[in-house]
Design an enzyme around this catalytic site. Sequence first.
Site, PDB file in Angstrom:
ATOM      1  N   HIS A 151      -9.488   0.926   5.093  1.00 35.53           N
ATOM      2  CA  HIS A 151      -7.917   1.200   6.155  1.00 35.53           C
ATOM      3  C   HIS A 151      -8.406   2.221   6.944  1.00 35.53           C
ATOM      4  O   HIS A 151      -8.644   3.427   7.207  1.00 35.53           O
ATOM      5  CB  HIS A 151      -7.109   2.565   4.886  1.00 35.53           C
ATOM      6  CG  HIS A 151      -5.831   1.815   5.737  1.00 35.53           C
ATOM      7  ND1 HIS A 151      -4.821   2.346   6.661  1.00 35.53           N
ATOM      8  CD2 HIS A 151      -4.505   1.145   4.992  1.00 35.53           C
ATOM      9  CE1 HIS A 151      -3.929   2.586   6.947  1.00 35.53           C
ATOM     10  NE2 HIS A 151      -3.273   1.587   5.896  1.00 35.53           N
ATOM     11  N   ASN A 203       1.099  -1.480  -0.565  1.00 31.98           N
ATOM     12  CA  ASN A 203       0.343   0.050  -0.318  1.00 31.98           C
ATOM     13  C   ASN A 203       1.009   1.590  -0.425  1.00 31.98           C
ATOM     14  O   ASN A 203       1.537   2.154   1.216  1.00 31.98           O
ATOM     15  CB  ASN A 203      -0.993   0.093   1.295  1.00 31.98           C
ATOM     16  CG  ASN A 203      -1.611   1.150   1.442  1.00 31.98           C
ATOM     17  OD1 ASN A 203      -1.862   2.164   0.610  1.00 31.98           O
ATOM     18  ND2 ASN A 203      -2.178   1.642   2.185  1.00 31.98           N
ATOM     19  N   GLY A 242       2.923   2.325   9.965  1.00 34.41           N
ATOM     20  CA  GLY A 242       4.109   4.002  10.709  1.00 34.41           C
ATOM     21  C   GLY A 242       4.400   3.901  11.578  1.00 34.41           C
ATOM     22  O   GLY A 242       5.899   4.712  11.015  1.00 34.41           O
ATOM     23  N   SER A 244       3.992  -1.977  10.204  1.00 30.11           N
ATOM     24  CA  SER A 244       5.353  -2.409  10.240  1.00 30.11           C
ATOM     25  C   SER A 244       6.029  -3.326  10.245  1.00 30.11           C
ATOM     26  O   SER A 244       6.922  -3.806  10.502  1.00 30.11           O
ATOM     27  CB  SER A 244       5.903  -1.753  12.061  1.00 30.11           C
ATOM     28  OG  SER A 244       5.392  -0.045  12.352  1.00 30.11           O
ATOM     29  N   GLU A 281      -6.505   5.007   8.009  1.00 35.30           N
ATOM     30  CA  GLU A 281      -6.758   6.227   7.535  1.00 35.30           C
ATOM     31  C   GLU A 281      -7.225   7.004   6.592  1.00 35.30           C
ATOM     32  O   GLU A 281      -7.786   7.781   7.418  1.00 35.30           O
ATOM     33  CB  GLU A 281      -5.291   6.611   7.129  1.00 35.30           C
ATOM     34  CG  GLU A 281      -3.301   6.006   7.473  1.00 35.30           C
ATOM     35  CD  GLU A 281      -2.873   5.220   7.147  1.00 35.30           C
ATOM     36  OE1 GLU A 281      -2.648   5.086   5.764  1.00 35.30           O
ATOM     37  OE2 GLU A 281      -1.778   5.309   7.506  1.00 35.30           O
ATOM     38  N   LYS A 301       0.680   4.005  -0.332  1.00 40.50           N
ATOM     39  CA  LYS A 301      -0.755   5.496  -0.175  1.00 40.50           C
ATOM     40  C   LYS A 301       0.079   6.538  -0.775  1.00 40.50           C
ATOM     41  O   LYS A 301      -0.142   6.517  -2.194  1.00 40.50           O
ATOM     42  CB  LYS A 301      -0.263   5.808   1.836  1.00 40.50           C
ATOM     43  CG  LYS A 301       0.161   4.269   2.650  1.00 40.50           C
ATOM     44  CD  LYS A 301      -0.135   4.806   4.506  1.00 40.50           C
ATOM     45  CE  LYS A 301      -0.241   3.543   4.875  1.00 40.50           C
ATOM     46  NZ  LYS A 301      -0.013   3.074   6.121  1.00 40.50           N
ATOM     47  N   GLY A 304       5.223   0.994   4.810  1.00 41.03           N
ATOM     48  CA  GLY A 304       6.626   1.990   4.755  1.00 41.03           C
ATOM     49  C   GLY A 304       7.155   0.934   3.416  1.00 41.03           C
ATOM     50  O   GLY A 304       8.336   1.381   2.465  1.00 41.03           O
ATOM     51  N   GLU A 356      -5.152  -4.563  11.521  1.00 42.38           N
ATOM     52  CA  GLU A 356      -3.584  -3.417  10.973  1.00 42.38           C
ATOM     53  C   GLU A 356      -4.218  -2.577  12.252  1.00 42.38           C
ATOM     54  O   GLU A 356      -5.206  -1.916  12.363  1.00 42.38           O
ATOM     55  CB  GLU A 356      -4.205  -3.176   9.896  1.00 42.38           C
ATOM     56  CG  GLU A 356      -3.850  -2.919   8.854  1.00 42.38           C
ATOM     57  CD  GLU A 356      -2.906  -1.800   7.601  1.00 42.38           C
ATOM     58  OE1 GLU A 356      -2.377  -2.587   7.263  1.00 42.38           O
ATOM     59  OE2 GLU A 356      -3.835  -0.899   7.376  1.00 42.38           O
TER      60      GLU A 356
HETATM   61  P1  13P Z   1       3.346   0.625   7.305  1.00 43.84           P
HETATM   62  O1  13P Z   1       3.673  -0.687   6.555  1.00 43.84           O
HETATM   63  O2  13P Z   1       3.865   1.385   6.811  1.00 43.84           O
HETATM   64  O3  13P Z   1       3.233   0.301   8.918  1.00 43.84           O
HETATM   65  O4  13P Z   1       1.579   1.046   7.161  1.00 43.84           O
HETATM   66  C1  13P Z   1       1.123  -0.234   7.696  1.00 43.84           C
HETATM   67  C2  13P Z   1      -0.113  -0.430   6.259  1.00 43.84           C
HETATM   68  O5  13P Z   1      -1.161   1.056   7.356  1.00 43.84           O
HETATM   69  C3  13P Z   1      -0.682  -0.700   5.450  1.00 43.84           C
HETATM   70  O6  13P Z   1      -1.775  -0.717   5.000  1.00 43.84           O
END
Ligand code: 13P
Length: 241
Positions: free
Chosen positions: A87, A9, A165, A205, A89, A11, A227, A159
């Site tokens: 998600h 992802n 993140g 992560s 977010e 983002k 990430g 998640e």
């Molecule tokens: P990270 O791998 O950056 O922690 O993000 C996870 C995520 O939100 C994937 O959708």
Amino acid sequence: MRKKFICGNWKMFAPQWDGEIPSFSADKIVAVAPPFTELSRMAERLKGTGIQLAAQNVYFMDEGAYTGEVSASMLKNLGVSYCIVGHSERRGYFGETNEDCLKKIEKLAEFGIAAILCVGESLETREAGEEYSFVGTQVEAVFEHLSEAAAEKIVVAYEPIWAIGTGKTATAEQAQDMCAHIRATIAACRGADYAENVLIQYGGSVKPANAAELLGQDDIDGALVGGASLKPESFFGIVNY
Ligand code: 13P
């Protein structure tokens, strides 16, 4: 036997996939979700690699005066096979609700696109000891109402918000316990045989160094990677864990 499904992802980050794309074993499902504006370029780039194209969001209406939104048919036309829904977010910044998730998942299914439904608790909820009931409610809100067509395709991603993140991964045990709880909740909604076949990813992560332990858990069928998916080296370090 459930396949392993690893999805990146990106983002709202610029793609950094300019180098060679590594190969992976055909018994895995691999996908990446670039921003909307990169979907068509990535569709070209991914041809012949076996990597599927995913989107990060969709709107649940067919068409109309919905400035800024993108429909499932538009995604289908670009060759999208998966779409992230709910998600944290989007739930947190854009007010996406469980009801919105359900409508999006159903609309995606009409166009043959599989939803990746994200669920997960905040740190506050975990510290209050309410993480199982919170995530259980998010899962029930969708699985109790899902049509057969949508149920056939849906993937779930656990998640925990506190692990996204932050560099703070859930322990393999915490992730496994919640993924098992999600599977049990799905079984209660739609039967154990069905639940046994649903793919459940972990996200938060995930990196090459922790992928093997997380993906080695009984109820963890893959990863949703933020990430570490931005560069092919680290993403394929996870895919080929
Ligand atoms: P990270 O791998 O950056 O922690 O993000 C996870 C995520 O939100 C994937 O959708």
